[in-house]
Design an enzyme around this catalytic site. Structure first.
Site, PDB file in Angstrom:
ATOM      1  N   ASP A  29      93.222   6.050  51.326  1.00 54.69           N
ATOM      2  CA  ASP A  29      92.185   5.619  52.404  1.00 54.69           C
ATOM      3  C   ASP A  29      90.733   5.866  52.124  1.00 54.69           C
ATOM      4  O   ASP A  29      90.420   6.720  51.745  1.00 54.69           O
ATOM      5  CB  ASP A  29      92.600   5.928  53.635  1.00 54.69           C
ATOM      6  CG  ASP A  29      92.704   5.614  55.456  1.00 54.69           C
ATOM      7  OD1 ASP A  29      91.850   3.972  54.856  1.00 54.69           O
ATOM      8  OD2 ASP A  29      92.702   5.756  56.426  1.00 54.69           O
ATOM      9  N   HIS A  46      87.587  -1.697  48.084  1.00 57.64           N
ATOM     10  CA  HIS A  46      88.450  -1.841  47.004  1.00 57.64           C
ATOM     11  C   HIS A  46      88.277  -1.783  45.555  1.00 57.64           C
ATOM     12  O   HIS A  46      89.049  -1.035  44.450  1.00 57.64           O
ATOM     13  CB  HIS A  46      89.155  -3.117  47.424  1.00 57.64           C
ATOM     14  CG  HIS A  46      89.799  -3.271  48.751  1.00 57.64           C
ATOM     15  ND1 HIS A  46      90.174  -2.108  49.467  1.00 57.64           N
ATOM     16  CD2 HIS A  46      89.388  -4.123  49.718  1.00 57.64           C
ATOM     17  CE1 HIS A  46      90.752  -2.029  50.756  1.00 57.64           C
ATOM     18  NE2 HIS A  46      90.088  -3.491  51.343  1.00 57.64           N
ATOM     19  N   LEU A 140     103.697  10.012  32.148  1.00 54.79           N
ATOM     20  CA  LEU A 140     104.050   9.821  33.485  1.00 54.79           C
ATOM     21  C   LEU A 140     104.146   9.112  34.660  1.00 54.79           C
ATOM     22  O   LEU A 140     104.648   8.038  34.085  1.00 54.79           O
ATOM     23  CB  LEU A 140     102.209  10.013  34.468  1.00 54.79           C
ATOM     24  CG  LEU A 140     102.105   9.710  36.102  1.00 54.79           C
ATOM     25  CD1 LEU A 140     101.883  11.178  36.448  1.00 54.79           C
ATOM     26  CD2 LEU A 140     100.706   9.223  35.807  1.00 54.79           C
TER      27      LEU A 140
HETATM   28  C1  FPP Z   1      92.350   1.847  51.932  1.00 56.97           C
HETATM   29  O1  FPP Z   1      90.995   1.888  52.203  1.00 56.97           O
HETATM   30  C2  FPP Z   1      93.101   0.853  51.050  1.00 56.97           C
HETATM   31  C3  FPP Z   1      94.141   0.052  51.146  1.00 56.97           C
HETATM   32  C4  FPP Z   1      94.319  -0.532  51.933  1.00 56.97           C
HETATM   33  C5  FPP Z   1      94.473  -0.561  49.487  1.00 56.97           C
HETATM   34  C6  FPP Z   1      94.082   0.154  47.904  1.00 56.97           C
HETATM   35  C7  FPP Z   1      94.112   0.033  47.025  1.00 56.97           C
HETATM   36  C8  FPP Z   1      93.138   0.074  45.453  1.00 56.97           C
HETATM   37  C9  FPP Z   1      92.455   0.850  45.831  1.00 56.97           C
HETATM   38  C10 FPP Z   1      93.491  -1.219  44.588  1.00 56.97           C
HETATM   39  C11 FPP Z   1      94.662  -0.967  44.349  1.00 56.97           C
HETATM   40  C12 FPP Z   1      95.941   0.042  43.406  1.00 56.97           C
HETATM   41  C13 FPP Z   1      96.269  -0.072  42.808  1.00 56.97           C
HETATM   42  C14 FPP Z   1      97.281   0.972  42.223  1.00 56.97           C
HETATM   43  C15 FPP Z   1      96.466  -1.311  41.423  1.00 56.97           C
HETATM   44  P1  FPP Z   1      90.735   0.392  54.101  1.00 56.97           P
HETATM   45  O2  FPP Z   1      90.960  -0.821  53.251  1.00 56.97           O
HETATM   46  O3  FPP Z   1      92.343   0.648  55.180  1.00 56.97           O
HETATM   47  O4  FPP Z   1      89.893   1.386  54.743  1.00 56.97           O
HETATM   48  P2  FPP Z   1      89.596   1.812  55.549  1.00 56.97           P
HETATM   49  O5  FPP Z   1      90.535   2.017  56.609  1.00 56.97           O
HETATM   50  O6  FPP Z   1      87.748   2.548  55.835  1.00 56.97           O
HETATM   51  O7  FPP Z   1      88.803  -0.012  56.135  1.00 56.97           O
END
Ligand code: FPP
Length: 252
Positions: A29, A46, A140
């Site tokens: 997050d 991201h 893994l």
């Molecule tokens: C949360 O940050 C993150 C996500 C919703 C997406 C996570 C995805 C990745 C890191 C890339 C893809 C992963 C893989 C396994 C290929 P947020 O956008 O909710 O952040 P915020 O709460 O600060 O807005």
């Protein structure tokens, strides 16, 4: 002979002791906030989050982690603007296309958990290919929670049980439900880490987290690295896991 405590723990798919952890789940997050604080677009958060994913998958086996589950797109993330959903899908495409061969070479076995409903067909095909190619690997076990929600997973499991035909109500036990979850055969997470300082599970591994230890880190996901991972594991190793019982040394 195994103690009652050990038998209770193994009956619930959890392991006694805190030497591991064997299975780590991570709620990644804070990508958006990391970007906003730097005046960058959320997509950059991201993208940097993806680098943290690479580092984490690489480090996990070196730390003795055998199962790693990353929450990469929740069933609630569809509520985000279309452009952001497309960015997240695009990152998964790039990840599979660019990293699959290397992951396979390192013996990583990829498993998808979540629903395929609404997921673009080309992504489903890539995910199928990743699972197929790596299915016999012994390294893994990397579970990618994509279009995943814990309640949805439990509802799909119960639906599949009902689809078997007439079910004797006495047969419906926690063990049976576990066998119909997307994580069937995978031990419950010993440790769940969440970055960004938020203190909640947000529908992640709801059933499986019954006895998980939780570690909340005050850093954003793009900042997560080997050191942060190691610190979370050290924190876990200090915990006394009791699974509803008492510690062996406790008096009566
Ligand atoms: C949360 O940050 C993150 C996500 C919703 C997406 C996570 C995805 C990745 C890191 C890339 C893809 C992963 C893989 C396994 C290929 P947020 O956008 O909710 O952040 P915020 O709460 O600060 O807005």
């Amino acid at each position: 002979m195994a103690s009652l405590h050990q038998r209770h723990a193994s009956k619930h798919g959890v392991r006694p002791g805190a030497e591991g952890p064997l299975h780590v789940g991570i709620i990644m997050d804070g990508n958006g906030r990391w970007a906003a604080e730097r005046g960058l677009p959320r997509s950059e958060g991201h993208r940097r989050g993806m680098d943290a994913v690479r580092e984490t998958v690489r480090a996990a086996p070196q730390f003795g982690v055998e199962y790693l589950t990353l929450f990469s797109f929740s069933s609630e993330n569809w509520a985000r603007p279309d452009a952001e959903v497309e960015t997240l899908f695009g990152l998964l495409r790039v990840f599979i296309l660019s990293d699959l061969a290397e992951l396979h070479e390192r013996g990583v076995r990829i498993t998808l958990i979540g629903s395929r409903e609404g997921v673009p067909p080309d992504i489903c095909a890539l995910l199928d290919e990743a699972e197929r190619l790596t299915s016999n690997n012994q390294g893994l076990r990397f579970l990618v929670a994509f279009n995943y929600g814990g309640r949805d997973e439990i509802a799909r499991a119960v639906r599949r049980i009902a689809e078997k035909g007439r079910v004797d109500p006495a047969e419906i036990t926690p063990e049976l439900i576990s066998q119909y979850l997307d994580t069937a055969g995978v031990p419950d997470p010993d440790l769940i880490i969440r970055t960004s300082g938020e203190l909640r599970l947000s529908n992640f591994l709801l059933w499986q987290s019954a006895y998980s230890e939780l570690v909340f880190l005050p850093i954003y996901w793009p900042e997560f690295d080997r050191r942060a991972f190691e610190a979370a594991l050290d924190d876990f190793r200090q915990r006394k896991r009791r699974y509803g019982g008492v510690t062996a040394s406790a008096g009566v």
